[in-house]
Design an enzyme around this catalytic site. Structure first.
Site, PDB file in Angstrom:
ATOM      1  N   ASP A 121      10.373  28.459  14.955  1.00 35.71           N
ATOM      2  CA  ASP A 121       9.815  27.092  14.977  1.00 35.71           C
ATOM      3  C   ASP A 121       9.927  26.437  13.600  1.00 35.71           C
ATOM      4  OD1 ASP A 121       7.816  29.235  14.513  1.00 35.71           O
ATOM      5  OD2 ASP A 121       6.513  27.563  13.995  1.00 35.71           O
ATOM      6  N   ASP A 145       9.147  23.238   6.189  1.00 33.06           N
ATOM      7  CA  ASP A 145       7.910  24.008   6.177  1.00 33.06           C
ATOM      8  C   ASP A 145       7.752  24.831   4.904  1.00 33.06           C
ATOM      9  OD1 ASP A 145       5.754  23.817   7.802  1.00 33.06           O
ATOM     10  OD2 ASP A 145       6.805  24.581   9.556  1.00 33.06           O
ATOM     11  N   LYS A 172       1.561  15.468   8.095  1.00 31.41           N
ATOM     12  CA  LYS A 172       1.057  16.838   8.259  1.00 31.41           C
ATOM     13  C   LYS A 172      -0.352  16.872   7.672  1.00 31.41           C
ATOM     14  CE  LYS A 172       3.018  21.029   6.511  1.00 31.41           C
ATOM     15  NZ  LYS A 172       4.271  21.728   6.417  1.00 31.41           N
TER      16      LYS A 172
END
Ligand code: AMP
Ligand code: MG
Length: 478
Positions: free
Chosen positions: A245, A255, A105
């Site tokens: 998502d 996340d 990421k």
């Protein structure tokens, strides 16, 4: 550890777009989680890991990909999301026999970047490292942060900030939003493949066939989501951006953007700067998880013929979610209060406690830690019961004395952490890293977070409620 391999390949190039991670020639490995390496039996040396994370070499010639997905963000459908700053670089079979993805990421722009720079600032990368480790140690299903790479390049956020790449290791990168994209594309074949993939990897006890398989799959996803939210609530975790998502199909936390721990107790607690209406507030999380499951059900409609009958079946499973949650919720409080059985009158006892905690802005973790500690045969002076609870504690003690105190204490200790990643501490260490430091204090604090249910005389600042909770805000921009 066996070999690396590309994953999700059966989904095809519509859902996996070959993309090259950015090359960061001057990058350095800043943090490596050796527990993740050893727990998963991942055999990679650090110079090699640095090369993978910095985009300087490919893992076994595997083509990195950006995954496509869409999703509901704050209730609004966004048809094109996908990995806008992330690359799936390889997968491997870990010591536990399961396949895990290695995902970067902050590794540069992709076809999904939508004007974003594709980068990640160091601060949020450090937050992800801390929070994912802490969550795992608290016993909560989560993706892992294997390493943080300092890119030695600046990224523009509210100001210029040091850049980083996070290496996430996870059993899944399949999101509710992955199903939503296939539903949008009316891609029956791909969705069938995806359901099979998920059953094989995460729900292998499902043996039904035909449409029943779809409903059974949905039911298990709901159960995992329900279990996850109960665990978050047990420790006061607020995810902050529960978009579809950001909802993994196998029920792991993913996340760590604007997430934070609730400190003073209130169901309305929100920290995320963009969550203006409290959609993802602490107490809203079960409703939202169920709502997200509803979006999965809508997507799965693609696989069934009789839509009316399917609607009924999906709705039934969703109402089961509410029942399961309510039962689990009662069990959760029962354990947190050390009650070996649940009586009708316990509800009033619990509600009185929660009201007192909210009125007096009592710290969620510290209050339950103090109650737990008070049952120990030689309580530590570190955890003190708040004065405001004196009368309530008398009633609770009376109730607790109906059972075995020792058993009650162990039950409480198993669910009430003594130490959590407090927001002031997280911010303090993020600031340190932004200034180029990586102190011994960070290492010892992080070590303590590996055994959060161990009651010890920790330094006072590790346990202190944050100083300016009203003004505390977290931001998305990992
Ligand atoms: P998140 O809020 O982290 O779940 O991100 C939502 C979407 O925005 C995902 O598609 C991300 O890949 C994308 N995104 C977030 N930040 C950036 C960035 N700096 N550059 C490109 N895409 C981004
Ligand atoms: Mg996301």
């Amino acid at each position: 550890m066996g070999h690396y391999f590309p994953r999700y390949t059966e989904l095809g190039e519509t859902y996996l777009i070959p993309q090259q991670p950015c090359r960061f020639e001057q990058a350095q490995l800043l943090l490596t989680n050796r527990n993740v390496l050893s727990d998963l039996g991942l055999d990679v040396n650090l110079p090699q890991l640095r090369e993978y994370l910095a985009g300087l070499s490919q893992v076994d010639n595997i083509q990195p990909v950006a995954m496509a997905y869409c999703g509901h963000q704050f209730g609004q459908f966004n048809p094109q999301l996908g990995d806008g700053r992330a690359h799936l670089i390889a997968s491997f079979v870990a010591a536990d026999g399961h396949a895990y993805d290695m995902h970067l990421k902050g590794s540069g722009a992709t076809v999904f970047s939508r004007g974003g720079d594709g980068f990640c600032a160091l601060g949020p990368a450090i937050r992800e490292y801390i929070m994912s480790q802490a969550m795992h140690s608290l016993g909560i299903p989560t993706t892992h942060c294997l390493a943080v790479l300092s890119t030695n390049q600046q990224v523009m956020r509210r100001a210029m900030e040091p850049g980083a790449v996070v290496c996430r290791v996870a059993r899944s990168h399949i999101r509710v939003g992955t199903f939503q994209l296939m539903a949008m594309n009316k891609d029956v074949a791909a969705m069938q493949q995806l359901v099979e993939l998920c059953i094989r990897e995460y729900f292998s006890d499902i043996t039904s066939t035909g449409e029943a398989r779809v409903f059974d799959f949905f039911h298990q996803v709901c159960q995992q989501q329900c279990a996850l939210i109960l665990k978050w609530m047990q420790v006061g975790f607020i995810h902050g951006v529960m978009n579809t998502d950001n909802t993994l199909i196998n029920g792991e936390t993913i996340d760590y953007g604007p997430c934070a721990m609730m400190e003073s107790f209130s169901f309305d607690t929100v920290f995320s700067s963009i969550d203006r209406h409290g959609r993802y507030a602490f107490g809203q999380q079960p409703n939202i998880a169920s709502w997200n499951c509803g979006r999965l059900a809508e997507s799965l409609m693609l696989l069934v013929d009789d839509k009316d009958a399917a609607l009924e079946r999906f709705s039934k499973v969703l109402s089961q979610f509410a029942d399961d949650f309510n039962q689990g919720y009662q069990r959760m409080w029962s354990k947190k209060l050390g009650l070996l059985t649940w009586q009708e009158s316990d509800k009033a006892l619990l509600n009185e406690l929660l009201s007192l905690m909210q009125q007096n802005k009592l710290d969620y973790t510290n209050t339950f830690a103090a109650l737990t500690n008070s049952l120990h045969t030689s309580p530590l002076p570190t955890y003190t019961l708040p004065e405001a609870l004196a009368d309530w504690v008398t009633k609770w003690r009376k109730r607790i004395c109906e059972g075995d105190l020792c058993e009650a204490h162990s039950l409480m200790q198993s669910v009430n952490p003594a130490v959590i990643p407090r927001n002031d501490m997280v911010e303090y260490f993020i600031a340190e890293f932004n200034q180029g430091a990586n102190s011994d204090a960070f290492t010892s604090w992080l070590n303590a977070l590996k055994t959060p249910y161990s009651y010890q005389a920790y330094p006072a600042q590790w346990l202190a409620t944050m100083s300016n909770e009203q003004a505390y805000q977290t931001f998305c921009g990992t």
